[in-house]
Design a protein around this motif. Structure first.
Motif, PDB file in Angstrom:
ATOM      1  N   ILE A  29      -4.802  -1.589   6.081  1.00  0.00           N
ATOM      2  CA  ILE A  29      -5.563  -1.308   4.862  1.00  0.00           C
ATOM      3  C   ILE A  29      -4.932  -1.998   3.660  1.00  0.00           C
ATOM      4  O   ILE A  29      -5.629  -2.604   2.832  1.00  0.00           O
ATOM      5  CB  ILE A  29      -5.662   0.211   4.633  1.00  0.00           C
ATOM      6  CG1 ILE A  29      -6.526   0.859   5.718  1.00  0.00           C
ATOM      7  CG2 ILE A  29      -6.234   0.511   3.250  1.00  0.00           C
ATOM      8  CD1 ILE A  29      -6.581   2.360   5.631  1.00  0.00           C
ATOM      9  N   LEU A  30      -3.616  -1.949   3.555  1.00  0.00           N
ATOM     10  CA  LEU A  30      -2.926  -2.565   2.411  1.00  0.00           C
ATOM     11  C   LEU A  30      -3.139  -4.077   2.380  1.00  0.00           C
ATOM     12  O   LEU A  30      -3.428  -4.654   1.322  1.00  0.00           O
ATOM     13  CB  LEU A  30      -1.437  -2.234   2.468  1.00  0.00           C
ATOM     14  CG  LEU A  30      -1.045  -0.785   2.165  1.00  0.00           C
ATOM     15  CD1 LEU A  30       0.456  -0.590   2.332  1.00  0.00           C
ATOM     16  CD2 LEU A  30      -1.482  -0.385   0.765  1.00  0.00           C
ATOM     17  N   ILE A  31      -3.005  -4.737   3.522  1.00  0.00           N
ATOM     18  CA  ILE A  31      -3.181  -6.192   3.566  1.00  0.00           C
ATOM     19  C   ILE A  31      -4.631  -6.569   3.275  1.00  0.00           C
ATOM     20  O   ILE A  31      -4.907  -7.541   2.559  1.00  0.00           O
ATOM     21  CB  ILE A  31      -2.740  -6.748   4.931  1.00  0.00           C
ATOM     22  CG1 ILE A  31      -1.234  -6.546   5.114  1.00  0.00           C
ATOM     23  CG2 ILE A  31      -3.094  -8.224   5.062  1.00  0.00           C
ATOM     24  CD1 ILE A  31      -0.714  -7.015   6.464  1.00  0.00           C
ATOM     25  N   THR A  32      -5.585  -5.806   3.798  1.00  0.00           N
ATOM     26  CA  THR A  32      -7.001  -6.092   3.565  1.00  0.00           C
ATOM     27  C   THR A  32      -7.360  -5.931   2.089  1.00  0.00           C
ATOM     28  O   THR A  32      -8.056  -6.775   1.509  1.00  0.00           O
ATOM     29  CB  THR A  32      -7.879  -5.170   4.423  1.00  0.00           C
ATOM     30  OG1 THR A  32      -7.521  -5.315   5.804  1.00  0.00           O
ATOM     31  CG2 THR A  32      -9.352  -5.516   4.248  1.00  0.00           C
ATOM     32  N   VAL A  33      -6.883  -4.850   1.469  1.00  0.00           N
ATOM     33  CA  VAL A  33      -7.141  -4.632   0.042  1.00  0.00           C
ATOM     34  C   VAL A  33      -6.492  -5.728  -0.798  1.00  0.00           C
ATOM     35  O   VAL A  33      -7.082  -6.234  -1.762  1.00  0.00           O
ATOM     36  CB  VAL A  33      -6.642  -3.239  -0.385  1.00  0.00           C
ATOM     37  CG1 VAL A  33      -6.714  -3.081  -1.899  1.00  0.00           C
ATOM     38  CG2 VAL A  33      -7.456  -2.151   0.297  1.00  0.00           C
ATOM     39  N   LEU A  34      -5.271  -6.118  -0.440  1.00  0.00           N
ATOM     40  CA  LEU A  34      -4.583  -7.189  -1.163  1.00  0.00           C
ATOM     41  C   LEU A  34      -5.359  -8.496  -1.068  1.00  0.00           C
ATOM     42  O   LEU A  34      -5.502  -9.227  -2.062  1.00  0.00           O
ATOM     43  CB  LEU A  34      -3.169  -7.369  -0.607  1.00  0.00           C
ATOM     44  CG  LEU A  34      -2.332  -8.494  -1.238  1.00  0.00           C
ATOM     45  CD1 LEU A  34      -2.140  -8.233  -2.725  1.00  0.00           C
ATOM     46  CD2 LEU A  34      -1.001  -8.622  -0.528  1.00  0.00           C
ATOM     47  N   ALA A  35      -5.877  -8.813   0.108  1.00  0.00           N
ATOM     48  CA  ALA A  35      -6.669 -10.034   0.281  1.00  0.00           C
ATOM     49  C   ALA A  35      -7.950  -9.992  -0.553  1.00  0.00           C
ATOM     50  O   ALA A  35      -8.350 -10.999  -1.153  1.00  0.00           O
ATOM     51  CB  ALA A  35      -7.012 -10.237   1.761  1.00  0.00           C
ATOM     52  N   ALA A  36      -8.592  -8.822  -0.621  1.00  0.00           N
ATOM     53  CA  ALA A  36      -9.804  -8.686  -1.439  1.00  0.00           C
ATOM     54  C   ALA A  36      -9.485  -8.869  -2.920  1.00  0.00           C
ATOM     55  O   ALA A  36     -10.236  -9.529  -3.651  1.00  0.00           O
ATOM     56  CB  ALA A  36     -10.443  -7.316  -1.197  1.00  0.00           C
ATOM     57  N   LEU A  37      -8.363  -8.310  -3.367  1.00  0.00           N
ATOM     58  CA  LEU A  37      -7.974  -8.464  -4.776  1.00  0.00           C
ATOM     59  C   LEU A  37      -7.622  -9.914  -5.101  1.00  0.00           C
ATOM     60  O   LEU A  37      -7.962 -10.417  -6.178  1.00  0.00           O
ATOM     61  CB  LEU A  37      -6.786  -7.550  -5.082  1.00  0.00           C
ATOM     62  CG  LEU A  37      -7.071  -6.046  -5.035  1.00  0.00           C
ATOM     63  CD1 LEU A  37      -5.791  -5.254  -5.271  1.00  0.00           C
ATOM     64  CD2 LEU A  37      -8.144  -5.663  -6.057  1.00  0.00           C
ATOM     65  N   LEU A  38      -6.952 -10.595  -4.177  1.00  0.00           N
ATOM     66  CA  LEU A  38      -6.641 -12.013  -4.389  1.00  0.00           C
ATOM     67  C   LEU A  38      -7.918 -12.849  -4.439  1.00  0.00           C
ATOM     68  O   LEU A  38      -8.018 -13.798  -5.232  1.00  0.00           O
ATOM     69  CB  LEU A  38      -5.721 -12.512  -3.269  1.00  0.00           C
ATOM     70  CG  LEU A  38      -4.288 -11.971  -3.288  1.00  0.00           C
ATOM     71  CD1 LEU A  38      -3.524 -12.467  -2.068  1.00  0.00           C
ATOM     72  CD2 LEU A  38      -3.572 -12.381  -4.567  1.00  0.00           C
ATOM     73  N   SER A  39      -8.902 -12.514  -3.608  1.00  0.00           N
ATOM     74  CA  SER A  39     -10.184 -13.220  -3.636  1.00  0.00           C
ATOM     75  C   SER A  39     -10.898 -13.006  -4.964  1.00  0.00           C
ATOM     76  O   SER A  39     -11.467 -13.944  -5.534  1.00  0.00           O
ATOM     77  CB  SER A  39     -11.078 -12.751  -2.481  1.00  0.00           C
ATOM     78  OG  SER A  39     -10.455 -12.965  -1.244  1.00  0.00           O
TER      79      SER A  39
END
Length: 232
Positions: A29-39
């Motif tokens: 969940i943390l990595i997925t949320v981080l990737a969405a925020l970077l996008s």
């Protein structure tokens, strides 16, 4: 009497995919949320919105003196001529003429034009996409005007051909493109996080629970010490 322990025959166990996902759910969940925020950050800083100006057109033509100056409603003529209109509007002849006529910013590209036909109707839609709202409207008007002149100069086998916009001002829609990048970034983050969870599982040689111990040794566990609860 000496007691012997007979090991059960170890059978090949299926890959515990869902167990790995559950164990590493917080990391995923943390990595997925981080990737969405970077996008999202990339979209806000680097992605420029585009604007699509569109208008509906009527193909007005005449094939004889009796129909001169009127909008032909013959469906057979619609099917006969409309199939050629899209290719003519995007043809090099119209594009070259439009670029010679257009005096604004940049050049007119055939890749930015989209023609949508409605079979059986003389009304169709033409759109042009650009980085500026006003430029998109100006280029669309230029393409329509130039295409109308090319069509009336003999591109279609009719005595009089004209493209008449149904609206005085073209509709403009903003295409931010943010959703596409955010979805792609989130999907990439999800895939990467799952791969990391699989890698951590492959590198982990420790025994984490009773079931895993039983699968590895083939011996049933009679008793075990559970993890103490914080509330007790």
């Amino acid at each position: 009497m000496e007691e012997k322990i007979v090991l059960q025959e170890q059978t090949e166990q299926p890959f515990p995919f869902f167990a790995i996902i559950y164990r590493r759910i917080v990391l995923i969940i943390l990595i997925t949320v981080l990737a969405a925020l970077l996008s999202l950050a990339y979209c806000l800083t680097s992605v420029k919105p585009t604007y699509t100006a569109s208008n509906s057109l009527i193909l007005r033509l005449s094939v004889g003196d009796d129909t001169a100056g009127t909008v032909t409603t013959n469906v057979s003529l619609s099917k006969l001529y409309l199939s050629d209109v899209a290719s003519i509007m995007e043809s090099p002849k119209v594009m070259n003429y439009a670029n010679e006529t257009y005096e604004g910013e940049g050049s007119i590209s055939a890749n930015a034009i989209e023609v949508v036909m409605d079979e059986g109707s003389l009304i169709f839609s033409v759109s042009y996409t650009d980085l500026s709202e006003e430029v998109a409207k100006e280029k669309l008007a230029t393409v329509i005007s130039c295409a109308s002149e090319v069509l009336s100069s003999g591109a279609l086998e009719a005595e009089s051909v004209a493209l008449i916009p149904t609206q005085k001002t073209s509709k403009v829609v903003e295409n931010s493109g943010f959703a596409k990048y955010i979805v792609l970034g989130t999907a990439a983050g999800l895939v990467v996080s799952v791969l990391i969870a699989m890698l951590l599982y492959a590198l982990d040689n420790s025994v984490n629970d009773r079931k895993e111990f039983e699968e590895l040794t083939g011996v049933s566990v009679l008793a075990y010490i559970s993890t103490p609860s914080k509330n007790k």
